[in-house]
Design an enzyme around this catalytic site. Structure first.
Site, mmCIF file in Angstrom:
data_model
loop_
_atom_site.group_PDB
_atom_site.id
_atom_site.type_symbol
_atom_site.label_atom_id
_atom_site.label_comp_id
_atom_site.label_asym_id
_atom_site.label_seq_id
_atom_site.Cartn_x
_atom_site.Cartn_y
_atom_site.Cartn_z
ATOM 1 N N GLU A 207 0.991 -1.044 0.350
ATOM 2 C CA GLU A 207 -0.111 0.148 -0.248
ATOM 3 C C GLU A 207 0.556 1.284 -0.012
ATOM 4 O O GLU A 207 1.651 1.370 0.950
ATOM 5 C CB GLU A 207 -1.348 -0.157 0.963
ATOM 6 C CG GLU A 207 -2.295 0.782 1.400
ATOM 7 C CD GLU A 207 -3.104 0.778 1.960
ATOM 8 O OE1 GLU A 207 -3.915 -0.269 2.141
ATOM 9 O OE2 GLU A 207 -3.234 1.535 3.232
ATOM 10 N N GLY A 379 -4.773 -1.062 8.497
ATOM 11 C CA GLY A 379 -6.030 -0.767 8.546
ATOM 12 C C GLY A 379 -6.623 -1.612 6.990
ATOM 13 O O GLY A 379 -5.893 -2.293 7.228
ATOM 14 N N HIS A 404 -2.598 -5.694 16.249
ATOM 15 C CA HIS A 404 -2.159 -6.472 14.295
ATOM 16 C C HIS A 404 -2.550 -5.681 13.530
ATOM 17 O O HIS A 404 -2.002 -5.647 12.341
ATOM 18 C CB HIS A 404 -1.761 -7.555 14.262
ATOM 19 C CG HIS A 404 -2.341 -8.619 14.207
ATOM 20 N ND1 HIS A 404 -3.942 -8.535 14.035
ATOM 21 C CD2 HIS A 404 -2.849 -9.590 12.504
ATOM 22 C CE1 HIS A 404 -4.709 -9.510 13.121
ATOM 23 N NE2 HIS A 404 -4.004 -9.763 12.195
#
Length: 481
Positions: A207, A379, A404
């Site tokens: 990401e 996320g 986590h």
């Protein structure tokens, strides 16, 4: 165990009182909203089941992102006393051994990258292998597989893939000691040989992110983070080699548990005393698979660096894609703690939970010694990720552990019924998040609505003292397996 009792035990703390064969209480860290979610599957029952493990001390713990898993809940933490017959259980590590997160920070501001984002995400998607059973950036010979299993990310750096600075900012210096490549089956090695430098599928991703907010200046400065900065987060694990290793070892320890007459409420908690030959073999194989995961993320990071250089036409130095930290969240480790006033060696299982050493811990790199260990919390593709640091309190509260991630809210099957992958991709694009997926069906399985609110998860961890928020990062480009 069936239904479990739950008693409120302070703000964001819920206790499962000892009953039946439980050796300790269960303790769940969760807000009122999150505990309702935890009650909706069998995760709380699993917290109680884990409390039956021989040698367990303290509590059977669960983080705010708790949900149902194999044997242990995902988000489960348990420590067993080695000298008191404490056991190790593969269910307390999981099938994706050594899965974890790596964060790269750049010297770039969002304004320098925004116009090139589509090209950059396309280059990352083209340059990063992904998908079930796919091949990686670096295919390995049989001897090289053993080298990776023994040396982890250090093996990659010795091949010219990355730098010593990467190792200095990795958990355990990028190499977990005690690895035994001979304990890993030939089938596992065959599965892992072609996959080094690949994302895999499921919830794994790469990401491109922008630092949206910095809330703790000293740790952020130590990490080189600033508002408006472009970063890259990598979430993946040990691929086929870890899954096969867990499969192999669960079968061995399941038979042994029966032979030893261990009274366990769930066969998925198969285990063995840490000092037994079988447990030592598992720990050696687990460490080897964890080393593969570290090398995997190291090789992927170099793929990211190449893609950025190719698209932005800048060299490595001005790009500054330096490693903030690399940390696992599926691992069992032997660590020293004081329990009931005396020092003990504990086998600490963290399954879907992140190690979170506080300031001053001798195992931390010098740059983080004063601020605490970085904790990287992803996320859910359409929502923010977070960088935290460990706290001194976490040592006493949860054997230096924290959450986590967001934690699943619904099954993959349920998620696909809500929206198609194509529709989800278009929706995220309207929010300014470009997504490139290997398979659209798998993309729908990982939709943001299938996960809990990561911001609520990290707020709970901060309120109870497990970790402290340093920065919030928003996604702008996602490459999914």
């Amino acid at each position: 165990m069936g239904r479990v009792d739950l008693v409120e035990d302070g703000e964001d703390r819920w206790r499962i009182p000892r009953q039946g064969g439980m050796l300790v209480d269960g303790l769940v860290f969760a807000s009122r909203e999150l505990i309702v979610r935890a009650k909706e599957d069998r995760a709380l029952e699993q917290v109680a089941n884990v409390a039956h493990l021989p040698g367990i001390v303290g509590y059977s713990l669960a983080m705010p992102d708790i949900h149902w898993g194999y044997g242990f809940p995902i988000g489960g933490v348990a420590a067993t006393d080695v000298e008191a017959g404490g056991v190790v259980s593969p269910g307390g590590v999981g099938f994706d051994i050594g899965c974890g997160v790596r964060l790269l920070r750049s010297s770039l501001e969002w304004g320098e990258v925004r116009s090139r984002l589509p090209e950059l995400v396309d280059a990352l998607a083209a340059g990063v292998p992904r998908g079930v059973g796919g091949k990686g950036l670096r295919s390995l010979t049989r001897d090289e597989v053993d080298g990776v299993l023994a040396e982890g990310a250090r093996w990659a750096v010795e091949q010219g893939i990355g730098t010593e600075a990467d190792l200095e900012s990795s958990e355990d210096g990028g190499r977990l000691e005690g690895a035994d490549p001979d304990a890993v089956s030939e089938r596992a090695k065959t599965r892992g040989a072609p996959q080094l430098g690949s994302l895999g599928a499921g919830n794994h991703f790469l990401e491109v992110q922008v630092v949206e907010e910095v809330s703790a200046s000293a740790p952020a400065e130590a990490m080189g983070l600033f508002a408006g900065q472009v970063c890259v987060m990598i979430h993946t694990g040990s691929r086929g080699i870890g899954h096969q290793t867990c499969t192999d070892e669960v079968a061995v320890l399941d038979r042994l548990s029966l032979e030893l007459g261990l009274r366990l409420p769930d066969r998925q908690l198969a285990c063995a005393p840490v000092k037994s030959p079988e447990a030592q073999r598992y720990l050696g194989a687990m460490a080897a698979a964890a080393n593969y995961a570290r090398a995997n993320r190291q090789v992927l990071a170099e793929g990211v660096r190449r893609a950025f250089q190719q698209v932005l036409q800048v060299g490595a130095d001005p790009l500054g894609l330096d490693l903030v930290y690399d940390v696992s969240h599926n691992i069992a480790k032997l660590e020293a703690y004081t329990v009931e006033g005396r020092p003990r060696q504990l086998c600490v299982h963290r399954k879907g939970a992140t190690r979170a050493f506080g300031p001053g811990h001798p195992e931390l790199p010098a740059r983080y010694r004063e601020v605490g260990q970085p904790v990287i919390i992803p996320g859910s593709m359409g929502s923010a990720s977070f960088v935290l640091v460990g706290t001194p309190e976490s040592r006493e509260l949860a054997f230096s552990s924290t959450c986590h991630g967001a934690g699943r809210l619904m099954s993959r099957k349920q998620a696909t019924k809500q929206m198609s992958g194509q529709e989800l991709q278009r929706q995220l694009a309207r929010q300014g998040i470009l997504v490139r997926a290997h398979q659209m069906r798998l993309l729908a399985e990982e939709a943001p609505y299938a996960y809990k609110d990561a911001s609520e998860v990290v707020r709970v961890c901060e309120r109870v003292g497990l970790s402290k928020v340093v920065a919030r990062l928003r996604p702008v480009g996602v490459v999914k397996g």
